[in-house]
Design a protein around this motif. Structure first.
Motif, PDB file in Angstrom:
ATOM      1  N   GLU A 162      28.111  17.301  -5.201  1.00  0.00           N
ATOM      2  CA  GLU A 162      28.843  16.659  -6.317  1.00  0.00           C
ATOM      3  C   GLU A 162      29.577  17.731  -7.120  1.00  0.00           C
ATOM      4  OE1 GLU A 162      29.603  13.719  -6.824  1.00  0.00           O
ATOM      5  OE2 GLU A 162      28.087  12.397  -5.957  1.00  0.00           O
ATOM      6  N   ILE A 163      30.405  18.505  -6.430  1.00  0.00           N
ATOM      7  CA  ILE A 163      31.099  19.618  -7.075  1.00  0.00           C
ATOM      8  C   ILE A 163      32.119  19.104  -8.089  1.00  0.00           C
ATOM      9  CG2 ILE A 163      32.649  21.597  -6.629  1.00  0.00           C
ATOM     10  CD1 ILE A 163      31.097  21.947  -3.959  1.00  0.00           C
ATOM     11  N   HIS A 165      31.556  17.008 -10.152  1.00  0.00           N
ATOM     12  CA  HIS A 165      30.818  16.824 -11.396  1.00  0.00           C
ATOM     13  C   HIS A 165      30.028  18.068 -11.776  1.00  0.00           C
ATOM     14  CE1 HIS A 165      32.207  12.793 -11.890  1.00  0.00           C
ATOM     15  NE2 HIS A 165      31.969  12.585 -10.613  1.00  0.00           N
ATOM     16  N   THR A 166      30.648  19.235 -11.524  1.00  0.00           N
ATOM     17  CA  THR A 166      30.128  20.469 -12.124  1.00  0.00           C
ATOM     18  C   THR A 166      31.074  20.825 -13.264  1.00  0.00           C
ATOM     19  OG1 THR A 166      31.347  21.824 -10.523  1.00  0.00           O
ATOM     20  CG2 THR A 166      29.078  21.272  -9.982  1.00  0.00           C
ATOM     21  N   THR A 167      30.488  21.361 -14.323  1.00  0.00           N
ATOM     22  CA  THR A 167      31.288  21.615 -15.522  1.00  0.00           C
ATOM     23  C   THR A 167      31.945  22.993 -15.472  1.00  0.00           C
ATOM     24  OG1 THR A 167      31.294  21.545 -17.941  1.00  0.00           O
ATOM     25  CG2 THR A 167      29.422  22.646 -16.936  1.00  0.00           C
ATOM     26  N   HIS A 170      31.357  23.278 -20.863  1.00  0.00           N
ATOM     27  CA  HIS A 170      30.235  22.382 -21.215  1.00  0.00           C
ATOM     28  C   HIS A 170      30.429  21.693 -22.565  1.00  0.00           C
ATOM     29  CE1 HIS A 170      27.605  25.317 -23.698  1.00  0.00           C
ATOM     30  NE2 HIS A 170      28.816  25.816 -23.609  1.00  0.00           N
ATOM     31  N   CYS A 177      30.860  10.450 -15.713  1.00  0.00           N
ATOM     32  CA  CYS A 177      29.497  10.616 -15.186  1.00  0.00           C
ATOM     33  C   CYS A 177      28.489  10.822 -16.313  1.00  0.00           C
ATOM     34  CB  CYS A 177      29.422  11.778 -14.198  1.00  0.00           C
ATOM     35  SG  CYS A 177      29.383  13.416 -14.971  1.00  0.00           S
ATOM     36  N   SER A 179      28.505  13.638 -18.256  1.00  0.00           N
ATOM     37  CA  SER A 179      28.549  15.056 -18.617  1.00  0.00           C
ATOM     38  C   SER A 179      29.898  15.389 -19.264  1.00  0.00           C
ATOM     39  CB  SER A 179      28.307  15.900 -17.365  1.00  0.00           C
ATOM     40  OG  SER A 179      28.249  17.280 -17.697  1.00  0.00           O
ATOM     41  N   LYS A 180      30.108  16.635 -19.586  1.00  0.00           N
ATOM     42  CA  LYS A 180      31.357  17.064 -20.212  1.00  0.00           C
ATOM     43  C   LYS A 180      31.990  18.196 -19.433  1.00  0.00           C
ATOM     44  CE  LYS A 180      30.328  15.735 -24.946  1.00  0.00           C
ATOM     45  NZ  LYS A 180      29.796  16.192 -26.232  1.00  0.00           N
TER      46      LYS A 180
END
Lengths: 319, 319
Positions: A162-163, A165-167, A170, A177, A179-180
């Protein structure tokens, strides 16, 4: 002709199901599309898949090796189950492979659609010569699949990769998803359009204004790219910024995985060389020193029908 | 006693080489330390390692199964070579395992020190029951090792697991690796001390001022922790901020790898429950929904002498 090997590839989407008969070289010899009727629940969708495959195989004499399905949602590829695909009301867990295998009497393989895209590149495309690579698909969402030793790396539950959805910030933009500052929150198709619409009034000289005749409604990544190809400063700087953000996210994945071959597909990849050069530069800038000379960023080879081809590749990959 | 199995663990540092005789349960039965004399070049360092091992094994009657070495720098664990360890002038590539094996007639295994720490936890510590986990060591640097199916995941060249050098803010603090906003640039030991020294003059009520008697020179993470345990608002908020940043970085690794077991060691982990609770909360907050209920963040079990124990674990791990 009878010596060729064929697979059926099913690209399951929330609106339509695209199905193709694909040979071992990745050429689609026949394709059709049926409505997914997702709003009527999982039984109806499975029934539509079966109907579509029957339609496709009508009058086909060649032997089919198997059926591959690329599906949204959480896929257990061992069990052939699909859980909670977004935009498919009423699905909890569906034993998709079992149901299709029973109907057609050939093996059926199901994978998450981002992983299917990576397997498509591995079997037919830009990943043929790589043992290890990271595939990113830039579309409405940012999907990714990780290939390690020519196999999908699934992690503990098949949820790896799930790259998107990597920040990279932050405290940054809110992502759907939860997150920020996720890569997807900056380079997903809708985000791109939204941002250009916001910025364009401050860029009266941009060629984009003329291309859309000052009407925002037809604005697409393609128009932004067109303006950039005609040396529009704003369009170029916009695409470079998108590429830089993707590169900074990729650097995180590379530093974590020590995998330096990157393949990028999806509609937004249509930004072409301007995007790819920016991605390369930003990635190399941010990875650990020993990785820098090894970074390769290549466009995906499967363009149109990547979904069908990736799904059909599951058959040749597994068998 | 003669039935026990023993390994030698070598913790190679820029200043000293710590060497221990360790049994299969991870207990150090004897240990010594020698200067590394790194400034005199690789031959001298290798000679010091040999001297230290001889000193350790003097009067030891038990059979030694093998020798494990945890080393900084780029380690090829297959070949037993060490390249360019920071703070070791004159090293290019040293065939460490070969040289040690020749001298002592037993197998020698070399690993990067962060990977050795992860293997230590896998064999003796908090990772015993896990098939997959991510180990983070919080010290001057932020090291990490990734365990997949009870093996170190090395990536293409053994360089995987540089999670300390993944960014959480791509426009953030300059990191010494050349990138910006890396976890290490926020939570490395020196950064922590530097930041508290900068912020303390603005926190006249903080208990830290009294604990150090307004003299910055003895400031350590331990003193910050002491103040936090006595409910000092500033110290608590500082530790929570550090933990939050670690958690946001870990969320990136979890979303990429689908590995949800996290083990955290190193000196900064001495911040204890305040740190661990903040890490847990921030990690769960930022990972993809299916991962949330599975996240486990545990302290490392090997505390003092983790380097020696991790290195000795290489022997039992490989044999």
């Amino acid at each position: 002709m009878s010596k060729s090997k064929y697979a059926v590839g099913v690209d399951l989407g929330g609106t339509s199901i695209k199905i193709g008969l694909v040979n071992k070289e990745g050429k689609i010899v026949k394709k059709i599309s049926v409505d997914s009727n997702a709003q009527n629940g999982p039984d109806e969708v499975v029934s539509q898949i079966k109907k579509g495959i029957k339609l496709l195989l009508k009058n086909i004499k060649d032997k089919v090796e198997g059926i591959g399905i690329g599906s949204p949602g959480t896929v257990d590829s061992q069990k052939g189950t699909v859980e909670n695909p977004p935009n498919f009301p009423g699905w909890i867990k569906v034993h998709l492979a079992k149901s299709i295998k029973k109907e057609f009497g050939v093996d059926c393989f199901v994978e998450n659609d981002a992983n299917a895209a990576a397997i498509g590149e591995l079997i037919y495309g830009s990943g043929k010569k790589f043992d290890n690579f990271i595939m990113i698909t830039l579309g409405t969402g940012v999907g990714s699949g990780i290939i390690i030793n020519k196999k999908i790396y699934g992690g503990e539950t098949g949820g790896a990769g799930e790259i998107g959805h990597t920040t990279i910030d932050h405290n940054g933009a809110q992502c759907k998803c939860g997150s920020k500052g996720c890569i997807e929150a900056y380079v997903g198709n809708n985000y791109i359009i939204k941002r250009v619409k916001e910025e364009l009034p401050l860029q009266p000289d941009s060629l984009i204004n003329r291309l859309i005749e000052n009407d925002m409604s037809p604005l697409t990544p393609k128009i932004i790219h067109e303006a950039a190809l005609q040396n529009d400063t704003y369009a170029i700087s916009f695409i470079v910024d998108i590429g830089t953000k993707i590169g900074h996210g990729l650097a995180n994945a590379i530093n974590t995985l020590d995998i330096t071959n990157i393949i990028i597909g999806g509609g937004v990849a249509g930004f072409g060389d301007i995007l790819f050069n920016a991605i390369r530069e930003a990635t190399v800038d941010r990875v650990m020193i020993p990785f820098k000379p090894r970074v390769k960023v290549k466009p995906a080879k499967l363009k149109n029908d990547a979904g069908i081809k990736g799904a059909s590749a599951l058959v040749f990959y597994k068998s």
